[in-house]
Design a protein around this motif. Structure first.
Motif, PDB file in Angstrom:
ATOM      1  N   PHE A  74     -16.995 -18.362  -1.037  1.00 25.86           N
ATOM      2  CA  PHE A  74     -16.002 -18.182   0.021  1.00 25.86           C
ATOM      3  C   PHE A  74     -14.788 -19.081  -0.185  1.00 25.86           C
ATOM      4  O   PHE A  74     -13.633 -18.642  -0.053  1.00 25.86           O
ATOM      5  CB  PHE A  74     -16.639 -18.449   1.387  1.00 25.86           C
ATOM      6  N   HIS A  75     -15.020 -20.340  -0.513  1.00 21.33           N
ATOM      7  CA  HIS A  75     -13.913 -21.288  -0.598  1.00 21.33           C
ATOM      8  C   HIS A  75     -13.080 -21.147  -1.870  1.00 21.33           C
ATOM      9  O   HIS A  75     -12.050 -21.800  -1.986  1.00 21.33           O
ATOM     10  CB  HIS A  75     -14.422 -22.718  -0.406  1.00 21.33           C
ATOM     11  N   GLN A  76     -13.464 -20.260  -2.757  1.00 17.52           N
ATOM     12  CA  GLN A  76     -12.603 -19.973  -3.900  1.00 17.52           C
ATOM     13  C   GLN A  76     -11.314 -19.292  -3.440  1.00 17.52           C
ATOM     14  O   GLN A  76     -10.288 -19.388  -4.106  1.00 17.52           O
ATOM     15  CB  GLN A  76     -13.338 -19.102  -4.917  1.00 17.52           C
ATOM     16  N   THR A  77     -11.370 -18.625  -2.286  1.00 22.77           N
ATOM     17  CA  THR A  77     -10.193 -17.914  -1.773  1.00 22.77           C
ATOM     18  C   THR A  77      -9.867 -18.241  -0.319  1.00 22.77           C
ATOM     19  O   THR A  77      -8.948 -17.665   0.245  1.00 22.77           O
ATOM     20  CB  THR A  77     -10.402 -16.384  -1.874  1.00 22.77           C
ATOM     21  N   SER A  78     -10.597 -19.159   0.301  1.00 19.24           N
ATOM     22  CA  SER A  78     -10.453 -19.391   1.743  1.00 19.24           C
ATOM     23  C   SER A  78      -9.118 -19.996   2.154  1.00 19.24           C
ATOM     24  O   SER A  78      -8.652 -19.777   3.263  1.00 19.24           O
ATOM     25  CB  SER A  78     -11.581 -20.285   2.249  1.00 19.24           C
ATOM     26  N   GLY A  79      -8.548 -20.808   1.293  1.00 19.33           N
ATOM     27  CA  GLY A  79      -7.331 -21.505   1.669  1.00 19.33           C
ATOM     28  C   GLY A  79      -7.587 -22.772   2.488  1.00 19.33           C
ATOM     29  O   GLY A  79      -6.648 -23.467   2.863  1.00 19.33           O
ATOM     30  N   PHE A  80      -8.861 -23.064   2.791  1.00 21.87           N
ATOM     31  CA  PHE A  80      -9.194 -24.293   3.512  1.00 21.87           C
ATOM     32  C   PHE A  80      -8.891 -25.478   2.606  1.00 21.87           C
ATOM     33  O   PHE A  80      -9.184 -25.436   1.407  1.00 21.87           O
ATOM     34  CB  PHE A  80     -10.685 -24.350   3.853  1.00 21.87           C
ATOM     35  N   GLU A  81      -8.350 -26.536   3.176  1.00 23.80           N
ATOM     36  CA  GLU A  81      -8.178 -27.758   2.399  1.00 23.80           C
ATOM     37  C   GLU A  81      -9.556 -28.228   1.946  1.00 23.80           C
ATOM     38  O   GLU A  81     -10.541 -28.112   2.676  1.00 23.80           O
ATOM     39  CB  GLU A  81      -7.530 -28.852   3.248  1.00 23.80           C
ATOM     40  N   GLN A  82      -9.610 -28.767   0.732  1.00 27.03           N
ATOM     41  CA  GLN A  82     -10.893 -29.170   0.154  1.00 27.03           C
ATOM     42  C   GLN A  82     -11.652 -30.152   1.042  1.00 27.03           C
ATOM     43  O   GLN A  82     -12.876 -30.069   1.161  1.00 27.03           O
ATOM     44  CB  GLN A  82     -10.689 -29.757  -1.234  1.00 27.03           C
ATOM     45  N   LYS A  83     -10.944 -31.032   1.722  1.00 28.12           N
ATOM     46  CA  LYS A  83     -11.630 -32.026   2.553  1.00 28.12           C
ATOM     47  C   LYS A  83     -12.363 -31.398   3.738  1.00 28.12           C
ATOM     48  O   LYS A  83     -13.257 -32.013   4.300  1.00 28.12           O
ATOM     49  CB  LYS A  83     -10.665 -33.103   3.036  1.00 28.12           C
ATOM     50  N   TYR A  84     -12.021 -30.165   4.130  1.00 28.34           N
ATOM     51  CA  TYR A  84     -12.688 -29.487   5.239  1.00 28.34           C
ATOM     52  C   TYR A  84     -13.764 -28.508   4.785  1.00 28.34           C
ATOM     53  O   TYR A  84     -14.554 -28.032   5.599  1.00 28.34           O
ATOM     54  CB  TYR A  84     -11.669 -28.729   6.099  1.00 28.34           C
ATOM     55  N   GLN A  85     -13.815 -28.198   3.515  1.00 21.91           N
ATOM     56  CA  GLN A  85     -14.724 -27.166   3.019  1.00 21.91           C
ATOM     57  C   GLN A  85     -16.195 -27.513   3.205  1.00 21.91           C
ATOM     58  O   GLN A  85     -17.010 -26.634   3.464  1.00 21.91           O
ATOM     59  CB  GLN A  85     -14.430 -26.862   1.553  1.00 21.91           C
ATOM     60  N   LYS A  86     -16.549 -28.764   3.110  1.00 18.75           N
ATOM     61  CA  LYS A  86     -17.965 -29.154   3.212  1.00 18.75           C
ATOM     62  C   LYS A  86     -18.512 -29.043   4.633  1.00 18.75           C
ATOM     63  O   LYS A  86     -19.719 -29.096   4.842  1.00 18.75           O
ATOM     64  CB  LYS A  86     -18.176 -30.560   2.665  1.00 18.75           C
ATOM     65  N   ASP A  87     -17.637 -28.857   5.617  1.00 21.85           N
ATOM     66  CA  ASP A  87     -18.072 -28.818   7.013  1.00 21.85           C
ATOM     67  C   ASP A  87     -18.145 -27.409   7.598  1.00 21.85           C
ATOM     68  O   ASP A  87     -18.412 -27.257   8.787  1.00 21.85           O
ATOM     69  CB  ASP A  87     -17.140 -29.663   7.882  1.00 21.85           C
ATOM     70  N   THR A  88     -17.923 -26.390   6.812  1.00 26.77           N
ATOM     71  CA  THR A  88     -17.973 -25.031   7.358  1.00 26.77           C
ATOM     72  C   THR A  88     -19.396 -24.494   7.343  1.00 26.77           C
ATOM     73  O   THR A  88     -20.203 -24.841   6.487  1.00 26.77           O
ATOM     74  CB  THR A  88     -17.068 -24.063   6.568  1.00 26.77           C
ATOM     75  N   SER A  89     -19.691 -23.655   8.324  1.00 23.65           N
ATOM     76  CA  SER A  89     -20.989 -22.981   8.381  1.00 23.65           C
ATOM     77  C   SER A  89     -20.813 -21.549   7.899  1.00 23.65           C
ATOM     78  O   SER A  89     -19.775 -20.928   8.142  1.00 23.65           O
ATOM     79  CB  SER A  89     -21.524 -22.962   9.815  1.00 23.65           C
ATOM     80  N   THR A  90     -21.833 -21.023   7.260  1.00 23.86           N
ATOM     81  CA  THR A  90     -21.802 -19.635   6.810  1.00 23.86           C
ATOM     82  C   THR A  90     -21.898 -18.702   8.007  1.00 23.86           C
ATOM     83  O   THR A  90     -21.180 -17.707   8.098  1.00 23.86           O
ATOM     84  CB  THR A  90     -22.948 -19.381   5.814  1.00 23.86           C
ATOM     85  N   VAL A  91     -22.796 -19.011   8.918  1.00 27.80           N
ATOM     86  CA  VAL A  91     -22.908 -18.282  10.184  1.00 27.80           C
ATOM     87  C   VAL A  91     -23.087 -19.303  11.293  1.00 27.80           C
ATOM     88  O   VAL A  91     -23.657 -20.367  11.083  1.00 27.80           O
ATOM     89  CB  VAL A  91     -24.090 -17.279  10.207  1.00 27.80           C
ATOM     90  N   GLY A  92     -22.611 -18.968  12.468  1.00 31.28           N
ATOM     91  CA  GLY A  92     -22.780 -19.870  13.588  1.00 31.28           C
ATOM     92  C   GLY A  92     -22.202 -19.281  14.855  1.00 31.28           C
ATOM     93  O   GLY A  92     -21.452 -18.300  14.818  1.00 31.28           O
ATOM     94  N   ALA A  93     -22.582 -19.872  15.966  1.00 32.75           N
ATOM     95  CA  ALA A  93     -22.116 -19.391  17.265  1.00 32.75           C
ATOM     96  C   ALA A  93     -22.462 -20.412  18.336  1.00 32.75           C
ATOM     97  O   ALA A  93     -23.255 -21.329  18.112  1.00 32.75           O
ATOM     98  CB  ALA A  93     -22.790 -18.061  17.591  1.00 32.75           C
ATOM     99  N   SER A  94     -21.898 -20.205  19.505  1.00 29.57           N
ATOM    100  CA  SER A  94     -22.329 -21.005  20.649  1.00 29.57           C
ATOM    101  C   SER A  94     -23.745 -20.573  20.990  1.00 29.57           C
ATOM    102  O   SER A  94     -24.144 -19.440  20.719  1.00 29.57           O
ATOM    103  CB  SER A  94     -21.407 -20.790  21.842  1.00 29.57           C
ATOM    104  N   VAL A  95     -24.505 -21.457  21.585  1.00 30.95           N
ATOM    105  CA  VAL A  95     -25.877 -21.115  21.941  1.00 30.95           C
ATOM    106  C   VAL A  95     -25.893 -19.949  22.920  1.00 30.95           C
ATOM    107  O   VAL A  95     -26.714 -19.044  22.804  1.00 30.95           O
ATOM    108  CB  VAL A  95     -26.633 -22.342  22.491  1.00 30.95           C
TER     109      VAL A  95
END
Length: 137
Positions: A74-95
């Motif tokens: 995903f992060h090969q094309t995400s455009g997220f700054e590298q410093k934020y990439q390690k904190d993303t979830s593949t799936v997630g939601a509010s409880v």
């Protein structure tokens, strides 16, 4: 004064919840307002979102699962700054989004230290009832 109270409340909630979540295999990350564990080839995240409420907080729990291989692609094309990439979830939601068949809003008001144990226990119960089954699925 309100910001001092909010800071104390947030710190106290993390201090109360951290040992409870450690028993479930999670490591506390208070700066991220999250509890994280490596589990069965993935990373599980139980995160608290703190929204200002009067002199305290409305606390809304969220869940996320990170699969490293998917995130690397995903992060090969995400455009997220590298410093934020390690904190993303593949799936997630509010409880509340993952709990089907309920009208209950999963939001906890924390305005004083006297509410601390109750809110921490409610969050732990919610983890057991909703987040743990989500992670297992």
């Amino acid at each position: 004064m309100r910001s001092d109270n909010r800071k104390k409340l947030k710190e106290a909630l993390h201090k109360a919840l951290s040992p409870l979540m450690r028993e479930k295999g999670f490591k506390a990350h208070p700066r991220k307002d999250a509890y994280i564990r490596e589990h069965e080839g993935r990373t599980d995240v139980f995160q608290l979102v703190f929204l200002e409420h009067n002199s305290g907080w409305r606390v809304r729990p969220h869940v996320g699962v990170r699969h490293e291989r998917v995130e690397n692609i995903f992060h090969q094309t995400s455009g997220f700054e590298q410093k934020y990439q390690k904190d993303t979830s593949t799936v997630g939601a509010s409880v509340e989004a993952i709990v089907v068949g309920t009208n209950r809003a999963y939001e906890y008001i924390l305005e004083s230290l006297s509410q601390l144990d109750e809110v921490a226990n409610e969050l732990l119960n919610l983890y057991v009832e909703a987040a743990a089954p989500y992670f297992d699925r």
